[in-house]
Write a protein that holds these residues in place. Sequence first.
Motif, PDB file in Angstrom:
ATOM      1  N   LYS A   4       0.817  -1.203   0.000  1.00  0.00           N
ATOM      2  CA  LYS A   4       0.000   0.000   0.000  1.00  0.00           C
ATOM      3  C   LYS A   4       0.856   1.261   0.000  1.00  0.00           C
ATOM      4  O   LYS A   4       0.351   2.344  -0.293  1.00  0.00           O
ATOM      5  CB  LYS A   4      -0.934  -0.010   1.215  1.00  0.00           C
ATOM      6  N   ASP A   5       2.102   1.180   0.372  1.00  0.00           N
ATOM      7  CA  ASP A   5       3.006   2.321   0.331  1.00  0.00           C
ATOM      8  C   ASP A   5       3.338   2.616  -1.126  1.00  0.00           C
ATOM      9  O   ASP A   5       3.924   1.778  -1.812  1.00  0.00           O
ATOM     10  CB  ASP A   5       4.280   1.975   1.117  1.00  0.00           C
ATOM     11  N   PRO A   6       2.985   3.813  -1.646  1.00  0.00           N
ATOM     12  CA  PRO A   6       3.241   4.110  -3.063  1.00  0.00           C
ATOM     13  C   PRO A   6       4.711   4.038  -3.430  1.00  0.00           C
ATOM     14  O   PRO A   6       5.049   3.767  -4.580  1.00  0.00           O
ATOM     15  CB  PRO A   6       2.681   5.536  -3.228  1.00  0.00           C
ATOM     16  N   ARG A   7       5.599   4.240  -2.459  1.00  0.00           N
ATOM     17  CA  ARG A   7       7.030   4.165  -2.755  1.00  0.00           C
ATOM     18  C   ARG A   7       7.486   2.741  -3.034  1.00  0.00           C
ATOM     19  O   ARG A   7       8.553   2.519  -3.602  1.00  0.00           O
ATOM     20  CB  ARG A   7       7.838   4.730  -1.572  1.00  0.00           C
ATOM     21  N   ALA A   8       6.661   1.769  -2.621  1.00  0.00           N
ATOM     22  CA  ALA A   8       7.044   0.370  -2.791  1.00  0.00           C
ATOM     23  C   ALA A   8       6.514  -0.238  -4.082  1.00  0.00           C
ATOM     24  O   ALA A   8       6.923  -1.330  -4.457  1.00  0.00           O
ATOM     25  CB  ALA A   8       6.535  -0.451  -1.601  1.00  0.00           C
ATOM     26  N   VAL A   9       5.638   0.477  -4.775  1.00  0.00           N
ATOM     27  CA  VAL A   9       4.978  -0.101  -5.943  1.00  0.00           C
ATOM     28  C   VAL A   9       5.985  -0.550  -6.994  1.00  0.00           C
ATOM     29  O   VAL A   9       5.882  -1.644  -7.561  1.00  0.00           O
ATOM     30  CB  VAL A   9       3.976   0.905  -6.556  1.00  0.00           C
ATOM     31  N   LYS A  10       6.979   0.265  -7.275  1.00  0.00           N
ATOM     32  CA  LYS A  10       7.947  -0.097  -8.309  1.00  0.00           C
ATOM     33  C   LYS A  10       8.791  -1.295  -7.894  1.00  0.00           C
ATOM     34  O   LYS A  10       9.207  -2.079  -8.745  1.00  0.00           O
ATOM     35  CB  LYS A  10       8.836   1.098  -8.655  1.00  0.00           C
ATOM     36  N   PHE A  11       9.038  -1.458  -6.597  1.00  0.00           N
ATOM     37  CA  PHE A  11       9.740  -2.651  -6.131  1.00  0.00           C
ATOM     38  C   PHE A  11       8.879  -3.894  -6.370  1.00  0.00           C
ATOM     39  O   PHE A  11       9.399  -4.951  -6.723  1.00  0.00           O
ATOM     40  CB  PHE A  11      10.083  -2.537  -4.643  1.00  0.00           C
ATOM     41  N   VAL A  12       7.567  -3.760  -6.172  1.00  0.00           N
ATOM     42  CA  VAL A  12       6.655  -4.884  -6.413  1.00  0.00           C
ATOM     43  C   VAL A  12       6.685  -5.265  -7.887  1.00  0.00           C
ATOM     44  O   VAL A  12       6.705  -6.450  -8.238  1.00  0.00           O
ATOM     45  CB  VAL A  12       5.216  -4.521  -5.972  1.00  0.00           C
ATOM     46  N   LEU A  13       6.707  -4.264  -8.764  1.00  0.00           N
ATOM     47  CA  LEU A  13       6.766  -4.528 -10.199  1.00  0.00           C
ATOM     48  C   LEU A  13       8.109  -5.133 -10.598  1.00  0.00           C
ATOM     49  O   LEU A  13       8.192  -5.934 -11.536  1.00  0.00           O
ATOM     50  CB  LEU A  13       6.537  -3.228 -10.982  1.00  0.00           C
ATOM     51  N   VAL A  43      15.015  -6.068   2.655  1.00  0.00           N
ATOM     52  CA  VAL A  43      16.216  -5.530   3.298  1.00  0.00           C
ATOM     53  C   VAL A  43      16.570  -4.187   2.681  1.00  0.00           C
ATOM     54  O   VAL A  43      16.823  -3.201   3.381  1.00  0.00           O
ATOM     55  CB  VAL A  43      17.406  -6.513   3.165  1.00  0.00           C
ATOM     56  N   PHE A  44      16.580  -4.127   1.355  1.00  0.00           N
ATOM     57  CA  PHE A  44      16.997  -2.915   0.653  1.00  0.00           C
ATOM     58  C   PHE A  44      16.021  -1.766   0.915  1.00  0.00           C
ATOM     59  O   PHE A  44      16.437  -0.652   1.245  1.00  0.00           O
ATOM     60  CB  PHE A  44      17.086  -3.194  -0.847  1.00  0.00           C
ATOM     61  N   TYR A  45      14.735  -2.055   0.777  1.00  0.00           N
ATOM     62  CA  TYR A  45      13.719  -1.017   0.922  1.00  0.00           C
ATOM     63  C   TYR A  45      13.291  -0.827   2.385  1.00  0.00           C
ATOM     64  O   TYR A  45      13.279   0.299   2.889  1.00  0.00           O
ATOM     65  CB  TYR A  45      12.504  -1.365   0.064  1.00  0.00           C
ATOM     66  N   GLY A  46      12.943  -1.942   3.034  1.00  0.00           N
ATOM     67  CA  GLY A  46      12.391  -1.845   4.378  1.00  0.00           C
ATOM     68  C   GLY A  46      13.408  -1.525   5.449  1.00  0.00           C
ATOM     69  O   GLY A  46      13.238  -0.589   6.239  1.00  0.00           O
ATOM     70  N   GLN A  47      14.504  -2.298   5.500  1.00  0.00           N
ATOM     71  CA  GLN A  47      15.480  -2.131   6.563  1.00  0.00           C
ATOM     72  C   GLN A  47      16.487  -1.014   6.284  1.00  0.00           C
ATOM     73  O   GLN A  47      16.854  -0.259   7.186  1.00  0.00           O
ATOM     74  CB  GLN A  47      16.210  -3.450   6.803  1.00  0.00           C
ATOM     75  N   MET A  48      16.935  -0.916   5.035  1.00  0.00           N
ATOM     76  CA  MET A  48      17.925   0.101   4.694  1.00  0.00           C
ATOM     77  C   MET A  48      17.286   1.441   4.324  1.00  0.00           C
ATOM     78  O   MET A  48      17.968   2.461   4.260  1.00  0.00           O
ATOM     79  CB  MET A  48      18.801  -0.376   3.528  1.00  0.00           C
ATOM     80  N   ALA A  55      17.862   2.144  -5.877  1.00  0.00           N
ATOM     81  CA  ALA A  55      18.130   0.823  -6.459  1.00  0.00           C
ATOM     82  C   ALA A  55      18.748   0.962  -7.842  1.00  0.00           C
ATOM     83  O   ALA A  55      19.664   0.219  -8.208  1.00  0.00           O
ATOM     84  CB  ALA A  55      16.844   0.007  -6.525  1.00  0.00           C
ATOM     85  N   LYS A  56      18.261   1.914  -8.624  1.00  0.00           N
ATOM     86  CA  LYS A  56      18.801   2.127  -9.962  1.00  0.00           C
ATOM     87  C   LYS A  56      20.234   2.660  -9.906  1.00  0.00           C
ATOM     88  O   LYS A  56      21.078   2.301 -10.731  1.00  0.00           O
ATOM     89  CB  LYS A  56      17.911   3.104 -10.737  1.00  0.00           C
ATOM     90  N   LYS A  57      20.500   3.506  -8.908  1.00  0.00           N
ATOM     91  CA  LYS A  57      21.838   4.104  -8.775  1.00  0.00           C
ATOM     92  C   LYS A  57      22.820   3.163  -8.101  1.00  0.00           C
ATOM     93  O   LYS A  57      24.029   3.227  -8.354  1.00  0.00           O
ATOM     94  CB  LYS A  57      21.749   5.408  -7.979  1.00  0.00           C
ATOM     95  N   GLU A  58      22.318   2.305  -7.220  1.00  0.00           N
ATOM     96  CA  GLU A  58      23.181   1.432  -6.416  1.00  0.00           C
ATOM     97  C   GLU A  58      22.891  -0.033  -6.745  1.00  0.00           C
ATOM     98  O   GLU A  58      22.623  -0.847  -5.872  1.00  0.00           O
ATOM     99  CB  GLU A  58      22.953   1.695  -4.929  1.00  0.00           C
ATOM    100  N   GLN A  59      22.969  -0.366  -8.009  1.00  0.00           N
ATOM    101  CA  GLN A  59      22.629  -1.722  -8.436  1.00  0.00           C
ATOM    102  C   GLN A  59      23.566  -2.772  -7.853  1.00  0.00           C
ATOM    103  O   GLN A  59      23.145  -3.883  -7.550  1.00  0.00           O
ATOM    104  CB  GLN A  59      22.599  -1.799  -9.969  1.00  0.00           C
ATOM    105  N   ASP A  60      24.828  -2.432  -7.678  1.00  0.00           N
ATOM    106  CA  ASP A  60      25.775  -3.395  -7.086  1.00  0.00           C
ATOM    107  C   ASP A  60      25.353  -3.774  -5.674  1.00  0.00           C
ATOM    108  O   ASP A  60      25.459  -4.944  -5.272  1.00  0.00           O
ATOM    109  CB  ASP A  60      27.191  -2.825  -7.072  1.00  0.00           C
ATOM    110  N   LYS A  61      24.872  -2.787  -4.926  1.00  0.00           N
ATOM    111  CA  LYS A  61      24.435  -3.064  -3.552  1.00  0.00           C
ATOM    112  C   LYS A  61      23.183  -3.941  -3.554  1.00  0.00           C
ATOM    113  O   LYS A  61      23.070  -4.882  -2.762  1.00  0.00           O
ATOM    114  CB  LYS A  61      24.165  -1.751  -2.819  1.00  0.00           C
ATOM    115  N   LEU A  62      22.243  -3.627  -4.452  1.00  0.00           N
ATOM    116  CA  LEU A  62      21.032  -4.449  -4.561  1.00  0.00           C
ATOM    117  C   LEU A  62      21.395  -5.876  -4.957  1.00  0.00           C
ATOM    118  O   LEU A  62      20.844  -6.836  -4.410  1.00  0.00           O
ATOM    119  CB  LEU A  62      20.081  -3.842  -5.588  1.00  0.00           C
ATOM    120  N   ILE A  63      22.326  -6.014  -5.874  1.00  0.00           N
ATOM    121  CA  ILE A  63      22.777  -7.349  -6.303  1.00  0.00           C
ATOM    122  C   ILE A  63      23.382  -8.109  -5.136  1.00  0.00           C
ATOM    123  O   ILE A  63      23.165  -9.317  -4.983  1.00  0.00           O
ATOM    124  CB  ILE A  63      23.767  -7.218  -7.469  1.00  0.00           C
ATOM    125  N   ASP A  64      24.135  -7.415  -4.294  1.00  0.00           N
ATOM    126  CA  ASP A  64      24.721  -8.058  -3.107  1.00  0.00           C
ATOM    127  C   ASP A  64      23.624  -8.675  -2.236  1.00  0.00           C
ATOM    128  O   ASP A  64      23.763  -9.811  -1.761  1.00  0.00           O
ATOM    129  CB  ASP A  64      25.512  -7.040  -2.282  1.00  0.00           C
TER     130      ASP A  64
END
Length: 233
Positions: A4-13, A43-48, A55-64
Amino acid sequence: MEVKDPRAVKFVLLHPFIALILSNHSSAETSTIGKAVSDALNVFYGQMGKTYEDAKKEQDKLIDYIIMMAEFNHIPLVKEKLREQLKQGLPKAFKIVDKLLPDNSKEHAILLKSAFRYHVKDPLVLLKQAGIDIEPELEEFRQFLAEMGGKKMEKKPSPVSTDSEVPPEVMAIAKALEFSDFSENAMKKAEEELLKLIDRFIEEEDAQALFHAVKLLRLVQKRDVERIKKFGA
């Protein structure tokens, strides 16, 4: 991660595209691929506290995080090979998500929600009519997945038909919910079972079955009882 958080929609997609990369890499029948991707995004969205733009700028971190959670969930992988594949595939996935939801406006969110409602025969056509054409990007992603598997696609696959028969295992979940009077425990169990089915359909590359499983999962996540009752009708 709260949908329901609009900031999370793109992560869901973004989730199913990462799952497809991981599934094609592992070549294993496992029900934990979807969970591993969800864990990584949580972890990336919720905890960090990172955003989609992060995510687009820090793809290496997301990949980790994706690799870490894949290992934690015991998914077979070759770490450096998967890292390289994610580096190639993530930009293609981001392109699709950015076209699907170019901004976080309410208007675009409503359009996307309308396109994937259960009664819509061809969501890609509806999106195209609204000026959102993701077919070139989807074709690029399909080609990338095919090359991951060591083959090159010679022709564009037929589009997913939403008129196809609902797989019996998906319909069984919908009926079980109705029999349970849509209790909260039954809803949670249905989510778990649907995620397992989605992983299986991804591995089997069964686009028709995957469509129906994802559709029912979204209805369950939204606790849309009336539309679950009509599912498959």
